[in-house]
Design a protein around this motif. Structure first.
Motif, PDB file in Angstrom:
ATOM      1  N   ILE A 126     -40.119   6.765 -10.624  1.00 54.56           N
ATOM      2  CA  ILE A 126     -38.974   7.327 -11.356  1.00 54.56           C
ATOM      3  C   ILE A 126     -39.429   8.358 -12.386  1.00 54.56           C
ATOM      4  O   ILE A 126     -38.788   8.549 -13.408  1.00 54.56           O
ATOM      5  CB  ILE A 126     -38.143   6.229 -12.040  1.00 54.56           C
ATOM      6  CG1 ILE A 126     -39.000   5.426 -13.035  1.00 54.56           C
ATOM      7  CG2 ILE A 126     -37.501   5.320 -11.030  1.00 54.56           C
ATOM      8  CD1 ILE A 126     -38.176   4.515 -13.907  1.00 54.56           C
ATOM      9  N   ALA A 127     -40.541   9.005 -12.119  1.00 57.47           N
ATOM     10  CA  ALA A 127     -41.095   9.953 -13.086  1.00 57.47           C
ATOM     11  C   ALA A 127     -40.176  11.147 -13.302  1.00 57.47           C
ATOM     12  O   ALA A 127     -40.017  11.621 -14.414  1.00 57.47           O
ATOM     13  CB  ALA A 127     -42.472  10.426 -12.642  1.00 57.47           C
ATOM     14  N   GLU A 128     -39.561  11.634 -12.239  1.00 60.44           N
ATOM     15  CA  GLU A 128     -38.693  12.799 -12.384  1.00 60.44           C
ATOM     16  C   GLU A 128     -37.389  12.552 -11.643  1.00 60.44           C
ATOM     17  O   GLU A 128     -37.388  12.248 -10.460  1.00 60.44           O
ATOM     18  CB  GLU A 128     -39.381  14.047 -11.837  1.00 60.44           C
ATOM     19  CG  GLU A 128     -40.570  14.462 -12.666  1.00 60.44           C
ATOM     20  CD  GLU A 128     -41.120  15.802 -12.254  1.00 60.44           C
ATOM     21  OE1 GLU A 128     -40.339  16.627 -11.735  1.00 60.44           O
ATOM     22  OE2 GLU A 128     -42.310  16.015 -12.450  1.00 60.44           O
ATOM     23  N   THR A 129     -36.319  12.669 -12.372  1.00 56.91           N
ATOM     24  CA  THR A 129     -34.982  12.525 -11.789  1.00 56.91           C
ATOM     25  C   THR A 129     -34.147  13.716 -12.215  1.00 56.91           C
ATOM     26  O   THR A 129     -34.523  14.467 -13.111  1.00 56.91           O
ATOM     27  CB  THR A 129     -34.304  11.225 -12.257  1.00 56.91           C
ATOM     28  OG1 THR A 129     -34.224  11.248 -13.682  1.00 56.91           O
ATOM     29  CG2 THR A 129     -35.077  10.002 -11.817  1.00 56.91           C
ATOM     30  N   ALA A 130     -33.008  13.874 -11.588  1.00 57.78           N
ATOM     31  CA  ALA A 130     -32.098  14.949 -11.994  1.00 57.78           C
ATOM     32  C   ALA A 130     -31.482  14.593 -13.344  1.00 57.78           C
ATOM     33  O   ALA A 130     -31.088  13.460 -13.583  1.00 57.78           O
ATOM     34  CB  ALA A 130     -31.011  15.125 -10.943  1.00 57.78           C
ATOM     35  N   GLY A 131     -31.432  15.538 -14.230  1.00 58.17           N
ATOM     36  CA  GLY A 131     -30.848  15.299 -15.547  1.00 58.17           C
ATOM     37  C   GLY A 131     -31.867  14.693 -16.501  1.00 58.17           C
ATOM     38  O   GLY A 131     -33.063  14.933 -16.410  1.00 58.17           O
ATOM     39  N   ILE A 132     -31.377  13.866 -17.408  1.00 59.99           N
ATOM     40  CA  ILE A 132     -32.238  13.238 -18.411  1.00 59.99           C
ATOM     41  C   ILE A 132     -32.941  12.046 -17.771  1.00 59.99           C
ATOM     42  O   ILE A 132     -32.319  11.227 -17.103  1.00 59.99           O
ATOM     43  CB  ILE A 132     -31.411  12.786 -19.631  1.00 59.99           C
ATOM     44  CG1 ILE A 132     -30.752  14.003 -20.270  1.00 59.99           C
ATOM     45  CG2 ILE A 132     -32.289  12.065 -20.635  1.00 59.99           C
ATOM     46  CD1 ILE A 132     -29.811  13.666 -21.402  1.00 59.99           C
ATOM     47  N   ASP A 133     -34.222  11.935 -18.009  1.00 60.46           N
ATOM     48  CA  ASP A 133     -35.026  10.851 -17.440  1.00 60.46           C
ATOM     49  C   ASP A 133     -34.959   9.617 -18.335  1.00 60.46           C
ATOM     50  O   ASP A 133     -35.918   9.277 -19.032  1.00 60.46           O
ATOM     51  CB  ASP A 133     -36.483  11.296 -17.271  1.00 60.46           C
ATOM     52  CG  ASP A 133     -36.642  12.390 -16.258  1.00 60.46           C
ATOM     53  OD1 ASP A 133     -35.837  12.434 -15.320  1.00 60.46           O
ATOM     54  OD2 ASP A 133     -37.579  13.188 -16.399  1.00 60.46           O
ATOM     55  N   TRP A 134     -33.840   8.923 -18.318  1.00 60.91           N
ATOM     56  CA  TRP A 134     -33.657   7.772 -19.197  1.00 60.91           C
ATOM     57  C   TRP A 134     -34.658   6.668 -18.895  1.00 60.91           C
ATOM     58  O   TRP A 134     -35.173   6.029 -19.816  1.00 60.91           O
ATOM     59  CB  TRP A 134     -32.233   7.234 -19.103  1.00 60.91           C
ATOM     60  CG  TRP A 134     -31.233   8.174 -19.694  1.00 60.91           C
ATOM     61  CD1 TRP A 134     -30.306   8.900 -19.028  1.00 60.91           C
ATOM     62  CD2 TRP A 134     -31.082   8.513 -21.072  1.00 60.91           C
ATOM     63  NE1 TRP A 134     -29.572   9.677 -19.902  1.00 60.91           N
ATOM     64  CE2 TRP A 134     -30.031   9.452 -21.166  1.00 60.91           C
ATOM     65  CE3 TRP A 134     -31.727   8.124 -22.238  1.00 60.91           C
ATOM     66  CZ2 TRP A 134     -29.624   9.997 -22.378  1.00 60.91           C
ATOM     67  CZ3 TRP A 134     -31.317   8.669 -23.440  1.00 60.91           C
ATOM     68  CH2 TRP A 134     -30.279   9.593 -23.512  1.00 60.91           C
ATOM     69  N   GLY A 135     -34.923   6.432 -17.616  1.00 64.46           N
ATOM     70  CA  GLY A 135     -35.883   5.390 -17.249  1.00 64.46           C
ATOM     71  C   GLY A 135     -37.267   5.673 -17.810  1.00 64.46           C
ATOM     72  O   GLY A 135     -37.934   4.789 -18.359  1.00 64.46           O
ATOM     73  N   ARG A 136     -37.709   6.910 -17.676  1.00 61.60           N
ATOM     74  CA  ARG A 136     -39.024   7.295 -18.199  1.00 61.60           C
ATOM     75  C   ARG A 136     -39.068   7.153 -19.712  1.00 61.60           C
ATOM     76  O   ARG A 136     -40.048   6.665 -20.275  1.00 61.60           O
ATOM     77  CB  ARG A 136     -39.332   8.730 -17.790  1.00 61.60           C
ATOM     78  CG  ARG A 136     -40.692   9.207 -18.260  1.00 61.60           C
ATOM     79  CD  ARG A 136     -41.030  10.566 -17.674  1.00 61.60           C
ATOM     80  NE  ARG A 136     -40.012  11.573 -17.912  1.00 61.60           N
ATOM     81  CZ  ARG A 136     -40.096  12.493 -18.861  1.00 61.60           C
ATOM     82  NH1 ARG A 136     -41.142  12.534 -19.653  1.00 61.60           N
ATOM     83  NH2 ARG A 136     -39.134  13.383 -19.017  1.00 61.60           N
ATOM     84  N   HIS A 137     -37.983   7.553 -20.379  1.00 60.76           N
ATOM     85  CA  HIS A 137     -37.951   7.456 -21.838  1.00 60.76           C
ATOM     86  C   HIS A 137     -37.949   6.003 -22.306  1.00 60.76           C
ATOM     87  O   HIS A 137     -38.560   5.681 -23.335  1.00 60.76           O
ATOM     88  CB  HIS A 137     -36.741   8.194 -22.403  1.00 60.76           C
ATOM     89  CG  HIS A 137     -36.773   9.671 -22.159  1.00 60.76           C
ATOM     90  ND1 HIS A 137     -37.898  10.436 -22.353  1.00 60.76           N
ATOM     91  CD2 HIS A 137     -35.823  10.527 -21.719  1.00 60.76           C
ATOM     92  CE1 HIS A 137     -37.636  11.689 -22.062  1.00 60.76           C
ATOM     93  NE2 HIS A 137     -36.377  11.774 -21.654  1.00 60.76           N
ATOM     94  N   ILE A 138     -37.293   5.138 -21.575  1.00 57.18           N
ATOM     95  CA  ILE A 138     -37.295   3.717 -21.943  1.00 57.18           C
ATOM     96  C   ILE A 138     -38.701   3.135 -21.796  1.00 57.18           C
ATOM     97  O   ILE A 138     -39.174   2.395 -22.667  1.00 57.18           O
ATOM     98  CB  ILE A 138     -36.259   2.942 -21.103  1.00 57.18           C
ATOM     99  CG1 ILE A 138     -34.853   3.339 -21.556  1.00 57.18           C
ATOM    100  CG2 ILE A 138     -36.465   1.435 -21.221  1.00 57.18           C
ATOM    101  CD1 ILE A 138     -33.745   2.823 -20.679  1.00 57.18           C
TER     102      ILE A 138
END
Length: 92
Positions: free
Chosen positions: A52-64
């Motif tokens: 889940i390193a890069e997703t469309a939009g804001i990377d909420w998973g990465r930030h968490i």
């Protein structure tokens, strides 16, 4: 420019981590910033490992993942810092 962003993100993550951890943390601001940078790097690695390193939009998973890693690192580094500081004052 990449190092500047790493320092800014590390600073912010470190301060948020200090705010989340209950009680008072005694580590200095420079150490908290380094812990935040390490938390960001660890969170990125975990997110990349889970795909889940890069997703469309804001990377909420990465930030968490970055925030959780920063909280854990700040917590343990603060404990180590206090132990080292305590040993130093006992010698004198």
């Amino acid at each position: 420019m990449g190092w500047l962003w790493a320092i800014i993100v590390g600073f912010v993550l470190g301060l948020i981590a200090k705010a989340i951890i209950p009680g008072k943390q005694h580590s200095p601001l420079w150490l908290t910033t380094i812990c935040g940078i390490l938390g960001a790097l660890a969170g990125n690695a975990i997110a990349r490992g889970l795909g889940i390193a890069e997703t469309a939009g804001i990377d909420w998973g990465r930030h968490i993942f970055q925030l959780v890693a920063a909280v854990v690192i700040v917590f343990f580094v603060d404990m180590l810092y206090m132990q080292m500081k305590g040993r130093r004052t006992q010698r004198t």
